[in-house]
Enzyme design. Structure first.
Site, mmCIF file in Angstrom:
data_model
loop_
_atom_site.group_PDB
_atom_site.id
_atom_site.type_symbol
_atom_site.label_atom_id
_atom_site.label_comp_id
_atom_site.label_asym_id
_atom_site.label_seq_id
_atom_site.Cartn_x
_atom_site.Cartn_y
_atom_site.Cartn_z
ATOM 1 N N TYR A 64 0.830 -1.212 0.000
ATOM 2 C CA TYR A 64 0.000 0.000 0.000
ATOM 3 C C TYR A 64 0.870 1.269 0.000
ATOM 4 O O TYR A 64 1.857 1.361 0.738
ATOM 5 C CB TYR A 64 -0.976 0.023 1.182
ATOM 6 C CG TYR A 64 -2.119 -0.974 1.035
ATOM 7 C CD1 TYR A 64 -2.316 -1.691 -0.147
ATOM 8 C CD2 TYR A 64 -3.013 -1.203 2.081
ATOM 9 C CE1 TYR A 64 -3.364 -2.604 -0.280
ATOM 10 C CE2 TYR A 64 -4.061 -2.122 1.954
ATOM 11 C CZ TYR A 64 -4.219 -2.822 0.767
ATOM 12 O OH TYR A 64 -5.245 -3.730 0.644
ATOM 13 N N PRO A 124 -16.591 -2.948 0.002
ATOM 14 C CA PRO A 124 -17.955 -3.377 0.330
ATOM 15 C C PRO A 124 -19.037 -2.505 -0.313
ATOM 16 O O PRO A 124 -20.191 -2.910 -0.355
ATOM 17 C CB PRO A 124 -17.998 -3.262 1.858
ATOM 18 C CG PRO A 124 -16.941 -2.264 2.191
ATOM 19 C CD PRO A 124 -15.857 -2.444 1.184
ATOM 20 N N LEU A 125 -18.636 -1.325 -0.806
ATOM 21 C CA LEU A 125 -19.619 -0.470 -1.487
ATOM 22 C C LEU A 125 -19.584 -0.718 -2.992
ATOM 23 O O LEU A 125 -20.366 -0.137 -3.749
ATOM 24 C CB LEU A 125 -19.353 1.013 -1.189
ATOM 25 C CG LEU A 125 -19.258 1.374 0.300
ATOM 26 C CD1 LEU A 125 -18.886 2.840 0.483
ATOM 27 C CD2 LEU A 125 -20.597 1.072 0.998
HETATM 28 N N1 LIG Z 1 -7.368 -7.899 -0.341
HETATM 29 C C1 LIG Z 1 -7.439 -7.200 -1.442
HETATM 30 O O1 LIG Z 1 -7.082 -7.663 -2.539
HETATM 31 C C2 LIG Z 1 -7.942 -5.789 -1.373
HETATM 32 C C3 LIG Z 1 -8.210 -5.077 -2.544
HETATM 33 C C4 LIG Z 1 -8.696 -3.767 -2.442
HETATM 34 C C5 LIG Z 1 -8.910 -3.195 -1.177
HETATM 35 N N2 LIG Z 1 -8.614 -3.915 -0.053
HETATM 36 C C6 LIG Z 1 -8.864 -3.330 1.302
HETATM 37 O O2 LIG Z 1 -10.208 -2.912 1.385
HETATM 38 C C7 LIG Z 1 -10.267 -1.552 1.821
HETATM 39 C C8 LIG Z 1 -11.503 -0.898 1.309
HETATM 40 O O3 LIG Z 1 -11.543 -0.894 -0.110
HETATM 41 P P1 LIG Z 1 -12.284 0.276 -0.891
HETATM 42 O O4 LIG Z 1 -11.618 1.566 -0.564
HETATM 43 O O5 LIG Z 1 -12.409 -0.113 -2.308
HETATM 44 O O6 LIG Z 1 -13.721 0.205 -0.137
HETATM 45 P P2 LIG Z 1 -15.043 1.034 -0.075
HETATM 46 O O7 LIG Z 1 -15.270 1.383 1.357
HETATM 47 O O8 LIG Z 1 -16.089 0.193 -0.767
HETATM 48 O O9 LIG Z 1 -14.852 2.339 -0.941
HETATM 49 C C9 LIG Z 1 -14.287 3.492 -0.414
HETATM 50 C C10 LIG Z 1 -14.465 4.619 -1.388
HETATM 51 O O10 LIG Z 1 -15.853 4.947 -1.479
HETATM 52 C C11 LIG Z 1 -15.991 6.330 -1.271
HETATM 53 N N3 LIG Z 1 -17.287 6.606 -0.603
HETATM 54 C C12 LIG Z 1 -17.766 6.063 0.537
HETATM 55 N N4 LIG Z 1 -18.997 6.556 0.828
HETATM 56 C C13 LIG Z 1 -19.270 7.434 -0.153
HETATM 57 C C14 LIG Z 1 -20.375 8.281 -0.415
HETATM 58 N N5 LIG Z 1 -21.428 8.308 0.401
HETATM 59 N N6 LIG Z 1 -20.337 9.045 -1.516
HETATM 60 C C15 LIG Z 1 -19.275 9.030 -2.338
HETATM 61 N N7 LIG Z 1 -18.176 8.238 -2.151
HETATM 62 C C16 LIG Z 1 -18.184 7.454 -1.064
HETATM 63 C C17 LIG Z 1 -14.846 6.722 -0.366
HETATM 64 O O11 LIG Z 1 -14.560 8.091 -0.489
HETATM 65 P P3 LIG Z 1 -13.998 8.930 0.788
HETATM 66 O O12 LIG Z 1 -12.656 8.350 1.128
HETATM 67 O O13 LIG Z 1 -13.929 10.321 0.254
HETATM 68 O O14 LIG Z 1 -14.988 8.767 1.887
HETATM 69 C C18 LIG Z 1 -13.721 5.834 -0.910
HETATM 70 O O15 LIG Z 1 -13.125 6.438 -2.036
HETATM 71 C C19 LIG Z 1 -8.935 -0.957 1.363
HETATM 72 O O16 LIG Z 1 -8.563 0.183 2.095
HETATM 73 C C20 LIG Z 1 -8.002 -2.120 1.620
HETATM 74 O O17 LIG Z 1 -7.639 -2.127 2.992
HETATM 75 C C21 LIG Z 1 -8.158 -5.193 -0.124
#
Ligand SMILES: NC(=O)c1ccc[n+]([C@@H]2O[C@H](COP(=O)([O-])OP(=O)(O)OC[C@H]3O[C@@H](n4cnc5c(N)ncnc54)[C@H](OP(=O)(O)O)[C@@H]3O)[C@@H](O)[C@H]2O)c1
Length: 288
Positions: free
Chosen positions: A47, A202-203
């Site tokens: 990361y 998850p979103l």
């Molecule tokens: N194991 C793997 O292969 C793998 C792969 C990918 C990710 N991960 C892990 O999973 C975590 C989460 O992944 P993710 O970031 O894709 O998850 P997420 O929680 O589904 O998406 C987060 C994004 O959604 C935005 N968001 C949330 N609520 C919103 C709203 N109401 N309106 C507009 N935008 C909104 C956030 O913006 P803001 O930040 O501006 O709130 C952020 O950019 C990562 O940090 C990492 O630790 C693991």
């Protein structure tokens, strides 16, 4: 808080891969997470192009939180092309030496004596279960790794490793817009074999892509926001956490308001009919 919190905070975009938070900002975010009941932080060696664990480690030390109260997850295995590496091809490496070196680096960067949960980041056809077993046993004996798991592994790949190791967690992509593991047998396998599930993104693509499926979901979701007095993201989280595999969402936001609202999404008891109405909207065809 001894156990993992119901929501895990994902650190992927805390540093160079996103918000570029400085130490003061990260420290505040960590402390705020504890105030709202989040004690667990998801990392990976890669990361921020191999930089975020270090920034987090420094910030955690600055915080008022004691290490025993927190859970640190990290991952190894991806050889990522960036300034800090000199690979020509992105690849996965699961030799004993690499797992040991990578985990030792994570321990150093996170400024901790132990990792609560070490995950193999992605499956590789070249992965040797005997090697993995040897390394994990060594780390557990030394007290450097408390629990072990995998990420993005299908049920056959989990099965292969399960003969040698105790796999406690599988971290997978799971959301209303990407629910494939609910239907390909992986989550059924996980319930049967008592493997706990964490969901990344998850979103899903809901806030990221403007496509027909997301438009249909939005239309179906609007009246549910009124019905459950909830935000869009809370409904999306309540959808995955209704699954009987008791999914733990890893929320990627750095906004404490959004993280707090994620914690509160567990108060929603979504009806089965509403659950299927969202699935139908996502699929774009009637439930058979
Ligand atoms: N194991 C793997 O292969 C793998 C792969 C990918 C990710 N991960 C892990 O999973 C975590 C989460 O992944 P993710 O970031 O894709 O998850 P997420 O929680 O589904 O998406 C987060 C994004 O959604 C935005 N968001 C949330 N609520 C919103 C709203 N109401 N309106 C507009 N935008 C909104 C956030 O913006 P803001 O930040 O501006 O709130 C952020 O950019 C990562 O940090 C990492 O630790 C693991």
């Amino acid at each position: 808080m001894k156990n993992y919190s119901k929501i895990v905070s994902g650190t992927m975009t805390w540093g160079d891969w996103g918000k570029n938070l400085n130490v003061k900002e990260m420290t505040k975010l960590i402390e705020n997470c504890f105030e709202i009941g989040i004690n667990c932080f998801d990392h990976a060696d890669i990361y921020g192009g191999y930089t975020t664990e270090f920034s987090f480690g420094k910030s955690f030390k600055e915080s008022q939180i004691s290490r025993e109260k927190a859970k640190f997850i990290t991952k190894c295995g991806i050889q990522y092309i960036c300034e800090k590496s000199n690979y020509k091809v992105k690849h996965y490496e699961y030799s004993k030496k690499h797992i040991i070196d990578s985990t030792e680096k994570s321990l150093k960067n996170l400024k901790t004596d132990y990792i609560d949960l070490l995950l193999l980041h992605r499956p590789s056809p070249l992965l040797n279960p005997d090697d993995i077993a040897e390394v994990i046993e060594k780390f557990k004996k030394e007290g450097k790794v408390i629990s072990f798991g995998v990420s993005n592994f299908n049920s056959n790949q989990v099965d292969l490793l399960s003969t040698k190791n105790l796999i406690e967690w599988n971290q997978i992509e799971c959301s209303l817009t990407e629910p494939k593991y609910m239907f390909d047998g992986l989550l059924d396998y996980s319930i049967k074999n008592k493997i706990k599930i964490m969901a990344w993104s998850p979103l899903g693509s809901y806030f990221k892509l403007k496509n027909k499926a997301n438009y249909r979901i939005k239309k179906t979701l609007q009246p549910l926001m009124e019905k459950y007095q909830a935000s869009e993201s809370q409904i999306l989280l309540a959808w995955i956490t209704k699954h009987p595999s008791k999914i733990t969402p890893i929320v990627g936001s750095t906004s404490i308001e959004r993280l707090k609202s994620s914690v509160n999404s567990f108060k929603i008891e979504m009806s089965t009919e509403d659950w299927f109405s969202l699935l139908e909207a996502r699929n774009g065809f009637k439930i058979p």
